[in-house]
Design an enzyme around this catalytic site. Structure first.
Site, PDB file in Angstrom:
ATOM      1  N   ASP A 131      10.133  34.969  26.406  1.00 14.42           N
ATOM      2  CA  ASP A 131      10.953  34.543  25.265  1.00 14.42           C
ATOM      3  C   ASP A 131      11.706  35.719  24.651  1.00 14.42           C
ATOM      4  OD1 ASP A 131       8.353  35.274  24.250  1.00 14.42           O
ATOM      5  OD2 ASP A 131       8.929  34.437  22.320  1.00 14.42           O
TER       6      ASP A 131
ATOM      7  N   GLU B   5      -1.458  34.560  14.767  1.00 13.79           N
ATOM      8  CA  GLU B   5      -0.329  34.554  15.712  1.00 13.79           C
ATOM      9  C   GLU B   5      -0.431  35.805  16.584  1.00 13.79           C
ATOM     10  OE1 GLU B   5       3.275  35.780  17.400  1.00 13.79           O
ATOM     11  OE2 GLU B   5       2.388  36.813  15.676  1.00 13.79           O
TER      12      GLU B   5
ATOM     13  N   HIS C 272      10.350  31.374  20.298  1.00 16.89           N
ATOM     14  CA  HIS C 272       9.816  32.235  19.235  1.00 16.89           C
ATOM     15  C   HIS C 272      10.780  33.381  18.917  1.00 16.89           C
ATOM     16  CE1 HIS C 272       5.767  30.443  19.389  1.00 16.89           C
ATOM     17  NE2 HIS C 272       5.726  30.638  20.689  1.00 16.89           N
TER      18      HIS C 272
HETATM   19  C1  BDR Z   1       5.015  35.839  20.253  1.00 17.45           C
HETATM   20  O1  BDR Z   1       4.018  36.353  21.137  1.00 17.45           O
HETATM   21  C2  BDR Z   1       4.590  36.727  22.367  1.00 17.45           C
HETATM   22  O2  BDR Z   1       3.799  36.242  23.423  1.00 17.45           O
HETATM   23  C3  BDR Z   1       5.971  36.135  22.403  1.00 17.45           C
HETATM   24  O3  BDR Z   1       6.871  36.951  23.134  1.00 17.45           O
HETATM   25  C4  BDR Z   1       6.354  36.052  20.942  1.00 17.45           C
HETATM   26  O4  BDR Z   1       6.925  37.258  20.514  1.00 17.45           O
HETATM   27  C5  BDR Z   1       4.702  34.388  19.929  1.00 17.45           C
HETATM   28  O5  BDR Z   1       3.493  34.298  19.232  1.00 17.45           O
HETATM   29 CA    CA Z   2       7.707  38.919  22.075  1.00 17.60          CA
END
Ligand code: BDR
Ligand code: CA
Length: 313
Positions: free
Chosen positions: A12, A164, A239
């Protein structure tokens, strides 16, 4: 708008770099440099992937290598989500360019001096480099115009029930950042989980049918499959691209200024971003937290940007 990126290029992140490159080419932002950090994969791979992405989008953005390991813990790479190479097991040829000689932490400090009051730092990964820069030179917090980060959540985690991944993966660094006084916008799971691509969005990419669109589809579909294996809907959650979107177009989200701190010790809550939303908070609000997003507007703008790149190839 001058932007310095700090990335752990994974799937991402790569999708975010394509989007940011489009903004740069269209004069909506000026990406002056990038730094890498270990996160989704180790820093050698995130550096190679970042160089490769800039090469693929045709931009000569400097890439400085940063920290591989968090302050106190071990690297927590996630190849099952991003691939062994961090780019969906596409195993691309190595990039032609090399990283710069400067460390990513030194680069943050130097650019915050050279562009004092003008520089937005956009962080897509764990906050190790940013935290180290703030420890070395606390004035970075006053010189940055803003730090926009993908990370955190006020509504439950993804790495753990409460945390997170970017915050969890260097909770101590995140603690330093959230307590530094830097103007901070947190683009966390509260909003990113609403912005995703799924199979019904992919038709224009199938139609485009060239090397760029096929690569982009590989990234997206790898992420969709990884999420499905985890028991989620087969979606590619945007994300990091959304953090880029908020940086470019702040009114994509509704934010609230809230006091947020980072738990570093809790057995069940390490890496949790803890908000104090009492009418009598113990501390002054320190973070603009994105709480709602105009997801259709962002996703359609995101796809347009990606298709501009694919269809120019
Ligand atoms: C975040 O964690 C990473 O795995 C992704 O690139 C993103 O920045 C999401 O929680
Ligand atoms: Ca990331």
């Amino acid at each position: 708008m001058k932007i310095l990126l700090d990335v752990d290029t994974g799937v991402d992140d790569a999708l975010g770099l394509i989007y940011m490159a489009d903004a740069h080419k269209r004069g909506k932002a000026e990406i002056i440099a990038s730094g890498t950090v270990g996160g989704n994969v180790d820093v050698e791979k995130t550096t190679r992937n970042t160089l490769k992405m800039w090469e693929m989008v045709g931009l000569d953005i400097p890439v400085a290598v940063g920290a591989n390991k968090p302050f106190l813990t071990e690297l927590n790479a996630v190849p099952h989500i991003h691939g062994d190479d961090g780019l969906a097991n596409t195993h691309l040829d190595p990039p032609h360019r090399h990283p710069t000689a400067e460390h990513a932490v030194d680069q943050i400090i130097r650019l915050s001096q050279e562009h004092a009051g003008e520089l937005t730092l956009l962080a897509f990964g764990p906050l190790t480099n940013v935290g180290l820069a703030l420890l070395r030179d606390p004035e970075v917090a006053n010189r940055l115009k803003r730090l926009v980060l993908m990370g955190g959540s006020l509504s439950g985690g993804n790495e753990t029930p409460t945390a997170e991944a970017n915050i969890y993966n260097d909770a101590e660094a995140a603690y330093v950042v959230f307590n530094s006084g830097v103007p901070l916008t947190m683009v966390g799971l509260d909003v990113t989980h609403h912005t995703y691509l799924d199979e019904k969005d992919l038709e224009p990419l199938y139609k485009s049918d060239n090397a760029r669109s096929r690569f982009t589809l590989q990234l997206i579909q790898f992420m969709m499959a990884a999420y499905q294996k985890l028991g989620r809907e087969p979606q590619c959650v945007l994300h990091d691209p959304l953090a880029g979107g908020v940086c470019l177009t702040p009114d994509l989200v509704r934010t609230e200024k809230i006091h947020v701190d980072v738990e570093t010790r809790g057995k069940l809550t390490r890496g949790m971003t803890v908000s104090d939303r009492r009418p009598w908070p113990a501390h002054e609000a320190n973070v603009d937290v994105a709480l709602e997003v105009d997801a259709p507007r962002f996703v359609s703008g995101y796809l347009e940007a990606v298709l501009r790149w694919c269809n120019a190839g």
